[in-house]
Write an enzyme that holds these catalytic residues in place. Structure first.
Site, PDB file in Angstrom:
ATOM      1  N   HIS A 135      -9.244   2.362  -0.404  1.00 16.95           N
ATOM      2  CA  HIS A 135      -9.527   1.829   0.941  1.00 16.95           C
ATOM      3  C   HIS A 135     -10.076   2.951   1.825  1.00 16.95           C
ATOM      4  CE1 HIS A 135      -9.218  -1.033   4.171  1.00 16.95           C
ATOM      5  NE2 HIS A 135      -8.516  -0.198   4.890  1.00 16.95           N
TER       6      HIS A 135
ATOM      7  N   GLU B  81       0.834  -1.204   0.000  1.00 18.72           N
ATOM      8  CA  GLU B  81       0.000   0.000   0.000  1.00 18.72           C
ATOM      9  C   GLU B  81       0.860   1.241   0.000  1.00 18.72           C
ATOM     10  OE1 GLU B  81      -3.193   0.487  -0.243  1.00 18.72           O
ATOM     11  OE2 GLU B  81      -3.917  -1.551  -0.122  1.00 18.72           O
TER      12      GLU B  81
END
Length: 71
Positions: A44, A26
């Site tokens: 997200h 990420e």
């Protein structure tokens, strides 16, 4: 979930599709999954709605009130 395994399952049609909002790395720099037509990729941020932020704040307040009332 292993991204490589998921990719293989999707390409082999062992899974019909996938929706992903978290990656092994990420933020993702690149992923073969993003190029598949049967994959939906979203940021997200599911917990970033106004309702969820208010609910998290209220839950924290309720926890504090509960702890204070037990003291």
């Amino acid at each position: 979930v292993s991204e490589n395994d998921l990719y293989d399952f999707l390409v082999q049609n062992r899974f019909a599709g996938a929706a992903i909002d978290v990656f092994e790395q990420e933020p993702p720099k690149s992923s073969n999954l993003m190029n598949l037509p049967n994959v939906i990729v979203t940021p997200h941020i599911g917990g970033s709605t106004e309702e969820s932020i208010l609910a998290m704040g209220q839950a924290a307040i309720n926890q504090l009130i509960g702890k204070l009332s037990k003291s």
